[in-house]
Design a protein around this motif. Structure first.
Motif, PDB file in Angstrom:
ATOM      1  N   GLU A 172      49.568 -69.013 -27.118  1.00  0.00           N
ATOM      2  CA  GLU A 172      48.426 -68.499 -26.353  1.00  0.00           C
ATOM      3  C   GLU A 172      47.197 -69.381 -26.486  1.00  0.00           C
ATOM      4  OE1 GLU A 172      48.174 -64.447 -27.720  1.00  0.00           O
ATOM      5  OE2 GLU A 172      50.253 -64.244 -27.043  1.00  0.00           O
ATOM      6  N   ASN A 173      46.824 -69.691 -27.714  1.00  0.00           N
ATOM      7  CA  ASN A 173      45.637 -70.536 -27.873  1.00  0.00           C
ATOM      8  C   ASN A 173      45.965 -71.913 -28.450  1.00  0.00           C
ATOM      9  OD1 ASN A 173      46.174 -69.656 -30.419  1.00  0.00           O
ATOM     10  ND2 ASN A 173      44.363 -68.342 -30.584  1.00  0.00           N
ATOM     11  N   ASN A 227      51.202 -71.196 -32.007  1.00  0.00           N
ATOM     12  CA  ASN A 227      50.847 -69.994 -31.281  1.00  0.00           C
ATOM     13  C   ASN A 227      50.543 -70.426 -29.853  1.00  0.00           C
ATOM     14  OD1 ASN A 227      49.555 -67.756 -30.231  1.00  0.00           O
ATOM     15  ND2 ASN A 227      48.632 -67.234 -32.202  1.00  0.00           N
ATOM     16  N   THR A 238      47.226 -73.041 -31.164  1.00  0.00           N
ATOM     17  CA  THR A 238      46.848 -73.359 -32.542  1.00  0.00           C
ATOM     18  C   THR A 238      48.047 -73.136 -33.454  1.00  0.00           C
ATOM     19  OG1 THR A 238      46.087 -71.106 -32.862  1.00  0.00           O
ATOM     20  CG2 THR A 238      44.420 -72.744 -32.268  1.00  0.00           C
TER      21      THR A 238
HETATM   22  C1  NAG Z   1      45.080 -67.619 -31.832  1.00  0.00           C
HETATM   23  O1  NAG Z   1      45.674 -66.374 -31.519  1.00  0.00           O
HETATM   24  C2  NAG Z   1      46.143 -65.613 -32.630  1.00  0.00           C
HETATM   25  C3  NAG Z   1      46.755 -64.339 -32.095  1.00  0.00           C
HETATM   26  O2  NAG Z   1      47.226 -64.459 -30.841  1.00  0.00           O
HETATM   27  C4  NAG Z   1      44.994 -65.334 -33.560  1.00  0.00           C
HETATM   28  O3  NAG Z   1      45.507 -64.661 -34.693  1.00  0.00           O
HETATM   29  C5  NAG Z   1      44.346 -66.622 -33.993  1.00  0.00           C
HETATM   30  O4  NAG Z   1      43.222 -66.360 -34.794  1.00  0.00           O
HETATM   31  C6  NAG Z   1      43.912 -67.404 -32.775  1.00  0.00           C
HETATM   32  N1  NAG Z   1      43.393 -68.665 -33.243  1.00  0.00           N
HETATM   33  C7  NAG Z   1      42.250 -69.150 -32.793  1.00  0.00           C
HETATM   34  C8  NAG Z   1      41.811 -70.462 -33.365  1.00  0.00           C
HETATM   35  O5  NAG Z   1      41.602 -68.578 -31.940  1.00  0.00           O
END
Ligand code: NAG
Ligand code: NAG
Ligand code: NAG
Ligand code: NAG
Ligand code: NAG
Ligand code: NAG
Ligand code: NAG
Ligand code: NAG
Ligand code: NAG
Ligand code: NAG
Length: 819
Positions: free
Chosen positions: A281-282, A279, A284
């Motif tokens: 964006e973050n 993912n 992960t």
């Molecule tokens: C990273 O982002 C996704 C959606 O963009 C989200 O579902 C997920 O929980 C996030 N993970 C963390 C570790 O913040």
């Protein structure tokens, strides 16, 4: 100052631009050479910065004295995700080791005192002039010759030695020239990269399949490659490819969209192969898919011919046209024995040999399969028909209209509903089971009907004329074995030789309608041959009856008929030989009854019950044995019971439950009252006989022939009396000693008494009997048994109105009502 910085910056920019080597910001390098080892603490970074390589410790503690491994991970992802480890099994204990190219041009890891910790096996014998190691953007670590004009020639690459992670561009499979088998092995633990017991690799065979193993046992199977994907699975996002040539067979994938970062990893903590996508964006990982997906992916969960439906409960069901091999086990959710055909096909017999199409199934285990790339589906079918061990066929490649042929031999294992529109599988079974094309049906049925009507009218007219001319004389035709009984026919002379011309010293005993002889065929196989008495009027009919029944019935608690033989009026049925003869020879013989301890007796009771249940309910025909008795229960070498002697059995259509017969056959002592007196028989008359048998097995005494001096009752009466007096354990055979558990014996006596109740409707059916024998539930209270009175009374009653045909003591009795 500013100027000087500017100049150096320009220089650096120019330098990297000219060499087209590194991104400007990165001071890290992606290569090392002989004179420049990689020390613990520094790292290699791939050109585009995706991957980084260096020494690391899986433990998240900050101590540096823990195990150090050389590995590759994603550079920009905060939680370090290691995709490859060099020295999986040999960690370095301190942080002063180094990774380098040694003087032989080999990759090595050396510890602080220069001992060898790990080395890479380069297959190429030729030593590079100027070897360098480079970390590529794909995550591949390669050893190549800098002087070589073609940078794609690798002397060694980490992609050939995968760990637990399958990256785009990696291969799983075989280099057939060198014998290199690339397969994934999970880490033992999240902090221990050494190889665990969870493995994913390719099986080489006539078809190519990917298999996951847990230890040495097969855990999940992909299904054969069908030209587009492996049969059992689907992955639309990724370009899957199976490459196959004389040199190499491997499976690989790549990503159409480079911005997608994805990896497949074997996760031993949950025994699952997981695909994670990043993912962005973050930064992960997100779990995208995992295999096994559901319970049905478990290898061969439902046994042979069992189909797994993940959304149903229970998930295992026999394929259409099949039935559980053991209903009891299947109902007890123990599916591994699987299913067997409801009606056996006959190899090469037109009306009894065909295929049924199954759509949307995962292709069965291909271990025992045969393939041809070029055969058409029609030729494939012909090929299958020709070989009597062939059980199914299908197209090999589904692309276009489908091509190629895959044929299975033996039982079909590991079936499930495929997750994607699967391919068609054609399973061999009796022709009438064939799936017909709906269009054909729509045309054929009306036409056939019309033709039938016309034929019927003509035949009726013809029949009327003929009937006027002659009164047909109804004769039993002397039919031989060869008629389509689906049984093999033995040469009569073979049987004569095997039994030494039915010599009396080979005589085993007397079955219904004829003596039984022991014999040895020329190949050494032992047989039991039943010779039908010519003198018995019903012989021919019973013979036919038994042959047909035996050919259709297959159960481990039914004796198996091997074939038959006729010559002139002589008829012989050939059975498998049971070395331990019949149950009565143990039970009622004080010198042998001790050999049957309680667990054996219980096993025998259960086996008989299962065999009867099969006859009553599970075989396609509803069959009433009509002559259940101890001498008809044969024992194999392990003392497993097998019901024999179907000579007097009756077939019912499944909805018919009771029949009135003019002919009463059976054995005194075992015959249910309604049957012996009114000739009314049903499955409940067999239950009665079973009940008698059950009490005999427990008591070791015959129901018939033994009369207890103190009250003149037979065994049933005795048992009932003891039950009423609340001392049922007095019934138990003294020969059992103390080998039994009281509760089990009590339960059996209880069930036995339920089975012999006077009124058929009070008696349980065999399914309930099995349930009652195997569960701890409370049972209903038995009512008084039928036939408490002694034998002479009954015999007298019968013989007043019936003609009686019998010989000596334990023989089957035939009673004919006056017509
Ligand atoms: C990273 O982002 C996704 C959606 O963009 C989200 O579902 C997920 O929980 C996030 N993970 C963390 C570790 O913040
Ligand atoms: C190894 O690489 C370093 C720096 O990249 C270079 O200075 C050195 O000459 C190289 N050695 C050889 C043998 O190529
Ligand atoms: C780090 O260590 C702690 C305990 O030592 C453990 O609970 C945790 O799971 C570890 N984190 C990772 C990512 O392994
Ligand atoms: C080098 O060090 C290892 C431990 O790191 C030790 O087992 C080995 O004996 C040492 N070898 C020599 C030659 O000192
Ligand atoms: C190198 O090859 C040898 C023999 O072929 C083998 O035993 C060893 O496991 C291989 N080592 C690695 C790291 O593959
Ligand atoms: C592959 O098929 C051939 C016949 O075409 C057979 O002889 C061979 O045993 C098969 N191999 C395997 C591994 O099934
Ligand atoms: C690749 O994926 C990214 C994000 O997932 C998307 O924005 C982009 O349009 C995709 N490119 C193509 C060519 O599909
Ligand atoms: C293994 O799978 C479990 C459950 O999905 C997950 O929590 C764990 O992080 C995974 N381990 C690794 C090393 O990916
Ligand atoms: C199958 O067909 C291909 C090309 O059509 C041909 O090269 C190959 O020899 C054929 N194989 C057999 C076994 O006939
Ligand atoms: C049928 O197939 C089996 C298994 O491949 C083989 O052993 C046998 O020879 C074949 N029989 C015939 C008649 O082709």
């Amino acid at each position: 100052m500013c100027n000087k910085a500017m100049t150096s910056f320009t220089f650096l920019f120019l330098f990297s631009y000219l060499l087209n080597l590194l991104p400007i910001i990165s001071s890290a390098t992606d290569t090392i050479n002989v004179s420049q080892p990689l020390l613990d603490g520094s790292t290699l970074v791939s050109k585009d910065g995706t991957f980084e390589m260096g020494f690391f410790s899986p433990k998240n503690s900050t101590q540096t004295t823990t195990n150090r491994y050389l590995g590759i991970w994603y550079r920009s992802i905060p939680v370090r995700t290691v995709v490859w480890v060099a020295n999986r099994e040999n960690p370095v204990k301190d942080s002063s080791s180094k990774f380098s190219i040694n003087t032989d041009g080999k990759l090595v890891i050396l510890s602080s005192n220069n001992t060898l910790v790990w080395s890479a096996n380069s297959t190429e014998e030729t030593k590079a002039q100027s070897p360098i190691v480079q970390l590529l953007d794909s995550g591949n670590l390669v050893l190549r010759d800098e002087k070589d004009s073609n940078p794609q020639i690798y002397l060694w690459q980490s992609f050939d030695y995968p760990c637990d992670t399958f990256l785009p561009g990696m291969k799983i499979g075989w280099n057939l020239k060198t014998g290199l088998n690339r397969r994934l092995t999970a880490w033992k633990n999240w902090d221990d990269p050494s190889p665990g017991d969870f493995i994913w690799g390719m099986v080489l065979g006539n078809t190519t399949e990917l298999v996951m193993w847990k230890g040495t046992s097969e855990y999940y199977r992909s299904g054969p490659w069908n030209g587009v994907r492996f049969n059992g699975k689907t992955t639309p996002l990724f370009n899957l490819e199976l490459y196959s040539s004389v040199d190499e067979v491997y499976y690989t994938y790549n990503i159409g969209n480079k911005s997608l970062i994805t990896r497949v990893v074997l996760n031993q903590s949950v025994y699952s192969r997981q695909r994670y996508n990043l993912n962005v964006e973050n930064q992960t990982w997100k779990l995208y898919s995992s295999v096994p997906r559901d319970i049905c992916d478990t290898y061969n969960l439902c046994g042979p011919y069992g189909n797994c439906l993940a959304n149903e409960s229970p998930p295992c069901q026999c394929l259409t046209g099949f039935k559980p091999k053991s209903v009891q086990n299947y109902e007890a959710l123990d599916w591994i024995q699987g299913c067997v055909l409801s009606e056996a096909w006959s190899c090469g017999v037109k009306s009894k040999d065909g295929f049924k199409k199954f759509s949307g199934l995962k292709m069965p285990d291909t271990t025992s399969s045969w393939v041809d790339q070029n055969l058409t589906l029609e030729d494939c079918k012909e090929k299958c028909l020709l070989n009597c061990s062939c059980t199914a066929y299908a197209n090999l490649d589904v692309r276009g209209d489908g091509k190629g042929c895959i044929i299975w031999h033996g039982a079909l294992l590991d079936l499930r509903v495929a997750s994607v529109p699967g391919q068609d599988l054609f399973i061999r079974m009796v022709a009438s089971e064939n799936g017909w094309d709906k269009k054909i049906v729509a045309v054929v049925i009306p036409v056939t009907l019309l033709a039938f009507v016309i034929v019927f009218i003509f035949s009726y007219v013809y029949w009327r004329k003929r009937k006027l001319r002659e009164k047909t004389s109804e004769e039993n035709k002397d039919e031989g074995c060869e008629e389509d009984f689906e049984l093999s026919s033995f040469d009569f002379s073979t049987i004569v030789r095997a039994t030494n011309n039915f010599s009396s010293d080979k005589r085993l005993g007397q079955g219904g309608f004829g003596p039984v002889y022991w014999g040895t065929l020329e190949d050494g196989q032992e047989i039991a041959a039943k010779k039908l008495c010519n003198s018995t009027g019903q012989g021919v009919k019973e013979f036919k009856n038994e042959v047909i029944l035996c050919a259709k019935l297959q159960h481990r608690n039914l004796v198996k008929v091997l074939g038959c033989s006729t010559q002139g009026g002589e008829k012989v049925l050939v059975y498998e030989y049971m070395p331990n003869k019949s149950l009565d020879s143990f039970l009622f013989d004080s010198s042998k009854s001790g050999l049957l301890d309680w667990s054996k007796r219980f096993n025998i009771i259960f086996g008989i019950a299962r065999g009867l249940l099969y006859l009553h309910q599970d075989s396609r025909l509803r069959i009433i044995h009509r002559d259940m008795k101890a001498s008809n229960i044969l024992l194999d070498s392990e003392l497993n019971p097998k019901i024999s002697d179907f000579g007097v059995a009756r077939m019912f259509s499944a909805d018919q439950t009771e029949e009135n017969t003019k002919m009463v056959v059976g054995t005194y002592g075992y015959m249910a009252p309604e049957y012996a007196i009114d000739g009314l028989f049903s499955v409940k008359s067999d239950v009665y006989s079973f009940g008698v048998l059950l009490l005999e097995i427990i008591s070791g005494k015959k129901n018939r022939g033994i009369f207890f001096p103190d009250h003149g009752l037979n065994l049933l009466g005795h048992a009932w009396r003891l039950w009423k007096e609340s001392s049922p354990m007095k019934l138990v055979d003294a020969a059992l000693g103390d080998t039994f558990t009281v509760s089990e014996v009590l339960r059996c006596i209880h069930v036995g008494l339920l089975c012999v109740q006077l009124y058929p409707e009070d008696r349980p059916n065999m399914a309930s009997v099995i349930f009652m024998l195997s569960s701890e539930n409370t049972l209903p209270t038995p009512k008084e048994p039928g036939f408490l009175i002694d034998r002479t009374k009954i015999a007298g009653e019968c013989s007043t109105s019936n003609e009686m045909k019998t010989s000596t003591n334990e023989l089957t009795v035939t009673l004919l009502e006056a017509r």
